[in-house]
Design a protein around this motif. Structure first.
Motif, mmCIF file in Angstrom:
data_model
loop_
_atom_site.group_PDB
_atom_site.id
_atom_site.type_symbol
_atom_site.label_atom_id
_atom_site.label_comp_id
_atom_site.label_asym_id
_atom_site.label_seq_id
_atom_site.Cartn_x
_atom_site.Cartn_y
_atom_site.Cartn_z
ATOM 1 N N VAL A 127 41.606 37.560 39.301
ATOM 2 C CA VAL A 127 42.664 36.666 39.799
ATOM 3 C C VAL A 127 42.645 36.867 41.309
ATOM 4 O O VAL A 127 42.844 37.974 41.805
ATOM 5 C CB VAL A 127 44.044 37.025 39.213
ATOM 6 N N HIS A 128 42.362 35.796 42.043
ATOM 7 C CA HIS A 128 42.117 35.937 43.487
ATOM 8 C C HIS A 128 43.367 35.815 44.339
ATOM 9 O O HIS A 128 43.459 36.419 45.398
ATOM 10 C CB HIS A 128 41.094 34.886 43.944
ATOM 11 N N ASN A 129 44.304 34.964 43.914
ATOM 12 C CA ASN A 129 45.485 34.688 44.725
ATOM 13 C C ASN A 129 46.703 34.426 43.848
ATOM 14 O O ASN A 129 46.551 33.979 42.706
ATOM 15 C CB ASN A 129 45.231 33.450 45.600
ATOM 16 N N GLU A 130 47.883 34.684 44.428
ATOM 17 C CA GLU A 130 49.137 34.510 43.676
ATOM 18 C C GLU A 130 49.235 33.114 43.061
ATOM 19 O O GLU A 130 49.708 32.960 41.952
ATOM 20 C CB GLU A 130 50.358 34.683 44.610
ATOM 21 N N GLY A 134 45.004 30.869 37.107
ATOM 22 C CA GLY A 134 44.620 31.902 36.141
ATOM 23 C C GLY A 134 43.449 32.694 36.677
ATOM 24 O O GLY A 134 43.056 32.521 37.835
ATOM 25 N N PRO A 135 42.875 33.590 35.834
ATOM 26 C CA PRO A 135 41.667 34.298 36.250
ATOM 27 C C PRO A 135 40.516 33.297 36.364
ATOM 28 O O PRO A 135 40.402 32.397 35.542
ATOM 29 C CB PRO A 135 41.409 35.278 35.091
ATOM 30 N N TYR A 136 39.669 33.489 37.373
ATOM 31 C CA TYR A 136 38.611 32.513 37.652
ATOM 32 C C TYR A 136 37.228 33.142 37.754
ATOM 33 O O TYR A 136 37.049 34.140 38.468
ATOM 34 C CB TYR A 136 38.872 31.825 38.992
ATOM 35 N N ILE A 137 36.251 32.526 37.092
ATOM 36 C CA ILE A 137 34.840 32.819 37.386
ATOM 37 C C ILE A 137 34.505 31.978 38.618
ATOM 38 O O ILE A 137 34.616 30.746 38.580
ATOM 39 C CB ILE A 137 33.919 32.398 36.224
ATOM 40 N N SER A 138 34.106 32.641 39.712
ATOM 41 C CA SER A 138 33.827 31.875 40.932
ATOM 42 C C SER A 138 32.350 31.943 41.321
ATOM 43 O O SER A 138 31.912 31.198 42.190
ATOM 44 C CB SER A 138 34.686 32.399 42.089
ATOM 45 N N LEU A 290 34.788 35.372 46.830
ATOM 46 C CA LEU A 290 36.080 34.865 47.301
ATOM 47 C C LEU A 290 35.991 33.368 47.580
ATOM 48 O O LEU A 290 35.192 32.944 48.433
ATOM 49 C CB LEU A 290 36.506 35.595 48.581
ATOM 50 N N PRO A 291 36.815 32.559 46.882
ATOM 51 C CA PRO A 291 36.730 31.107 47.101
ATOM 52 C C PRO A 291 37.121 30.741 48.535
ATOM 53 O O PRO A 291 38.074 31.300 49.081
ATOM 54 C CB PRO A 291 37.749 30.549 46.089
ATOM 55 N N GLY A 292 36.341 29.843 49.112
ATOM 56 C CA GLY A 292 36.635 29.359 50.473
ATOM 57 C C GLY A 292 36.188 30.296 51.580
ATOM 58 O O GLY A 292 36.177 29.914 52.746
#
Ligand SMILES: Cc1cc2nc3c(=O)[nH]c(=O)nc-3n(C[C@H](O)[C@H](O)[C@H](O)COP(=O)(O)O)c2cc1C
Length: 448
Positions: A127-130, A134-138, A290-292
């Motif tokens: 889970v990357h951010n508040e 949900g939990p993400y495969i990135s 990390l997305p972005g």
């Protein structure tokens, strides 16, 4: 490419864990041995360390380790391949042009452990951010197939919505979306924990029907293996593989999640991914991304540079380098360096670039004395070599990028602008060149 001399046997052992071991031996990775949560804590530490690679040995919610920030910069990627950063575009171009089918093995590291009971809670999906949905495969590379076009490799983020269910973002127009539209439901393998040949090949955009695993194999020899429950050949060295099926018409809310522009993407109804089997290496390491942030950016933009390069060269322009700039989210902005031979080379280069990367919104073309990696140099050229009424190419209301918050919602329509920042071949007034100072060695003028 000539300086990449791996044999197939050596290639097989370049699993992600071996690369991490190499980084560790050279003190180039931060190792964390205290318990850390996959919920926000790992992402927060990765953000604080970026671009330094990190490995988390004890994850509170899982038996598996997590690594991240592994390939945040072009330098890290060049280092992995043992080449210079300026050789990345020629190396990628060569691999795209000289694709080769990988060897197959029945003895694949990614299938050392086969889990019949699928429970996604067993694996440390971050889970990357508040605000995340949900939990993400990135960092998931998706292998999919179509009866006519054969196999394709893509990235598709996926949000966990159950013990064996995810919802996955499929941008319209991607090859995988074509496969879904043609077949309704498509067998897939989400491969997580990959080295750059797989990551970069998955992010290239080549003609539909090209199996990007052949590009990966041309970058560095890889092995493939047959997936356990779906008829797909998958990278043998991935750390984890999630096999299953994606359904075009079975949808759920996907998001919110941070996208490439570092802004929060909207919630959309996207296809469901039903996970039927999980396989992994015995000592598998989960790959976080990390997305972005920079790793997402470099993997997204860099594989487009060879395509832009080729399209500009096809217009007869002597193109020297292409930089899809990080400030433009590594997607929307392109800086091109050319050796100008004809007055219209700048405009031709702009047209070529827009053709080579349909999501590009602003493109600049510079002369060969400008450092296209230096923002101050680029601004200086714009200030001293550009006239808005003569050197600008405006493309009104063209289809742009779904990632651009300023594009028209729904249609992605945008105004594209090209800037010919090259100086004229025949100079009428003031010189366009930087004046040179005499080169002196100050030490020659001191007595001590
Ligand atoms: C880290 C990363 C994440 C990505 N996530 C997605 C995604 O969630 N959905 C999507 O459609 N494309 C995503 N992409 C972009 C595509 O995978 C990429 O543009 C690919 O080249 C498209 O290939 P295609 O031309 O074979 O369709 C992502 C790319 C990267 C590098």
């Amino acid at each position: 490419m000539d300086n990449i001399l791996w044999t197939v046997k050596e290639a097989c052992v370049m699993i992600l864990e071996n690369y991490i071991r190499k980084l560790s031996k050279e003190n180039r990775i931060e190792r964390f041995d205290k318990k850390i949560s996959r919920n926000l804590e790992i992402a927060g530490v990765l953000k604080a360390l970026e671009p330094t690679p990190a490995i988390f040995e004890k994850v509170k919610e899982s038996e598996f380790r997590v690594a991240g920030n592994l390939f945040c910069t072009k330098e890290q990627i060049a280092d992995y391949f043992g080449i210079k950063t300026e050789d990345i575009i020629p190396t990628l171009t060569k691999a795209i042009e000289n694709r080769s089918p990988p060897e197959a093995t029945k003895d694949a590291p990614c299938q050392e452990v086969i889990r019949d009971d699928v429970n996604l809670d067993d694996i440390p999906i971050l889970v990357h951010n508040e605000m995340d949905g949900g939990p993400y495969i990135s960092a998931g590379v998706v292998v999919a197939s179509d009866p006519e076009f054969g196999q394709n490799l893509d990235f598709h983020r996926a949000m966990q919505i159950g013990k064996d269910r995810m919802v996955t973002r499929v941008v319209r127009g991607r090859d995988f979306h074509k496969f879904l539209e043609r077949n309704g439901e498509v067998d897939v393998a989400y491969c997580i924990g990959n080295t750059p040949e797989i990551l970069i090949a998955a992010a290239t955009s080549v003609e539909t029907g090209v199996d990007e695993l052949e590009i990966a194999n041309a970058l560095r020899p890889i092995m493939v293996t047959k997936a356990k429950t779906v008829d797909l050949m998958i990278p043998a060295d991935s750390e984890f593989v999630l096999e299953g099926r994606v359904f075009l018409e079975e949808k759920a809310d996907e998001g919110p999640f941070i996208d490439l522009t570092e802004t929060v993407d909207v919630i959309r109804q996207e296809p469901i991914f039903e996970v039927k089997k999980i396989t992994h290496r015995k000592t598998a390491i989960w790959q976080g991304l990390l997305p972005g942030r920079s790793e997402h950016k470099v993997l997204m933009g860099m594989p487009r540079e060879p395509t832009v390069f080729r399209k500009v060269a096809e217009r007869g322009v002597d193109v020297l380098d292409v930089n899809i700039t990080p400030g433009g989210a590594s997607w929307l902005h392109i800086a091109i360096k050319i050796r100008k031979r004809n007055e219209d080379d700048g405009i031709k280069a702009l047209e070529g670039a827009f053709g080579g990367h349909r999501s590009a919104k602003h493109v600049w073309v510079y002369d060969d004395d400008i450092d296209i990696y230096n923002e101050q140099d680029r601004e200086w050229a714009l200030a001293t070599r550009f006239q808005g009424d003569e050197d600008m190419l405006i493309k009104d209301r063209e289809p742009g990028s779904s990632l651009d918050p300023s594009a028209e919602p729904g249609t992605k329509l945008t105004t594209k602008i090209g800037f010919d920042v090259t100086k004229p071949l025949v100079v009428k007034g003031k010189s366009f060149d930087r004046a040179e100072f005499p080169k002196m060695d100050p030490s020659k003028f001191r007595s001590d």
